[in-house]
Design an enzyme around this catalytic site. Structure first.
Site, PDB file in Angstrom:
ATOM      1  N   HIS A  59       0.573  22.377  57.545  1.00 13.81           N
ATOM      2  CA  HIS A  59       1.241  22.213  58.595  1.00 13.81           C
ATOM      3  C   HIS A  59       1.121  23.107  60.087  1.00 13.81           C
ATOM      4  O   HIS A  59       0.565  24.101  58.993  1.00 13.81           O
ATOM      5  CB  HIS A  59       2.913  21.061  58.102  1.00 13.81           C
ATOM      6  CG  HIS A  59       3.781  21.817  57.914  1.00 13.81           C
ATOM      7  ND1 HIS A  59       3.476  22.581  56.658  1.00 13.81           N
ATOM      8  CD2 HIS A  59       4.642  22.859  58.567  1.00 13.81           C
ATOM      9  CE1 HIS A  59       4.847  24.067  56.952  1.00 13.81           C
ATOM     10  NE2 HIS A  59       5.547  23.668  57.894  1.00 13.81           N
ATOM     11  N   HIS A 174       8.609  28.770  51.328  1.00 13.11           N
ATOM     12  CA  HIS A 174       9.277  29.463  51.806  1.00 13.11           C
ATOM     13  C   HIS A 174      10.224  30.656  50.419  1.00 13.11           C
ATOM     14  O   HIS A 174       9.907  28.853  49.552  1.00 13.11           O
ATOM     15  CB  HIS A 174      10.171  28.756  52.429  1.00 13.11           C
ATOM     16  CG  HIS A 174       9.640  28.905  54.113  1.00 13.11           C
ATOM     17  ND1 HIS A 174       9.762  29.961  54.804  1.00 13.11           N
ATOM     18  CD2 HIS A 174       8.963  28.035  53.747  1.00 13.11           C
ATOM     19  CE1 HIS A 174       9.372  29.324  56.081  1.00 13.11           C
ATOM     20  NE2 HIS A 174       8.666  28.002  55.453  1.00 13.11           N
TER      21      HIS A 174
HETATM   22 ZN   LIG Z   1       7.399  24.615  58.674  1.00 15.84          ZN
END
Ligand SMILES: [Zn+2]
Length: 245
Positions: A59, A174
């Site tokens: 993204h 993450h």
């Molecule tokens: Zn993001």
């Protein structure tokens, strides 16, 4: 099967991002997933004597694309990313849509549109090899914030990822697991699997170890957002998590 397993290497970047390097041992082809930091990605490849041939973008967010042009300039690689976000993905060469296939050497990924965190977010599902790059859609014991999409979109995206085989490894972008595990224990106080995993995650993080990848089976047991029974529950959980301390 005598084929060697694909090599997947985490490149930590910024405070909590993981850039992923993927190498197909059969061909030597190398792709980098979401190189927010071009210098870190290039250095990690160089250290291994790997040459990056492709960028796979999940993204448009700058912590996932900020190094695109630097990597392209250094390697001449091809940049693949979601067609729906093409105007915001630096250097994009190949626009991807639902059902498209991307090859990295002899490895093949299906492109899945998994909106919610952003509207054009895609996942790269290497079904045969048993892993997927899921960007900021599903995190270990959590899910991405709904910056652009709706709870209904995120619910559908997570449920779809949950249809992958139980052993499928999910590589997210993450290291948010400790916060997610604490929230999960708050959201599902009676879930023993969550409790157990929270303890494991605390130990890993205390030791400075990473908690990614996860598996589909582990997420079904411990991820409240995947386990949410409907869109409304997912939406309430996401709202609660946004302000959870
Ligand atoms: Zn993001």
């Amino acid at each position: 099967m005598s084929t060697a397993a694909p090599e997947i290497v985490a490149v930590p970047a910024f405070s909590d991002n993981y850039i992923w390097l993927l190498r197909d041992p059969a061909s030597g082809a190398v792709a980098v997933v979401d190189p927010g930091d071009g210098t870190a990605a290039l250095r990690a490849a160089e250290e291994r004597g790997w040459r990056i041939g492709q960028v796979l973008t999940t993204h448009w967010h700058p912590d996932h694309t900020g190094g695109n042009l630097q990597v392209k300039e250094a390697t001449g690689c091809t940049i693949h990313g979601p067609a729906a976000e093409r105007d915001r993905i630096p250097g994009i060469d190949e626009e991807l849509r639902e059902g498209d296939r991307v090859r990295v050497g002899q490895l093949e990924a299906e492109v899945w549109e998994v909106p919610g965190h952003t509207l054009g977010h895609i996942a790269f599902v290497f079904r045969e090899a048993g892993f997927a790059f899921v960007g900021d859609t599903l995190f270990v014991m959590g899910c991405g914030r709904l910056f652009e999409g709706t709870p209904a979109q995120m619910h559908a995206s997570l449920q779809r990822l949950g249809t992958l085989g139980a052993d499928t490894r999910l590589y997210c972008a993450h290291e948010y697991t400790l916060g997610n595990a604490r929230f999960a224990a708050h959201a599902e106080p009676d879930n023993i699997a969550v409790r157990t995993r929270l303890t494991q995650v605390e130990a890993l993080r205390d030791a400075g170890a990473m908690t990614v990848p996860t598996t589909v089976a582990e997420e079904w047991a411990t991820n409240p957002f995947l386990r949410a029974k409907d869109v409304q529950e997912l939406g309430s959980l996401r709202q609660a998590k946004d302000s959870f301390r």
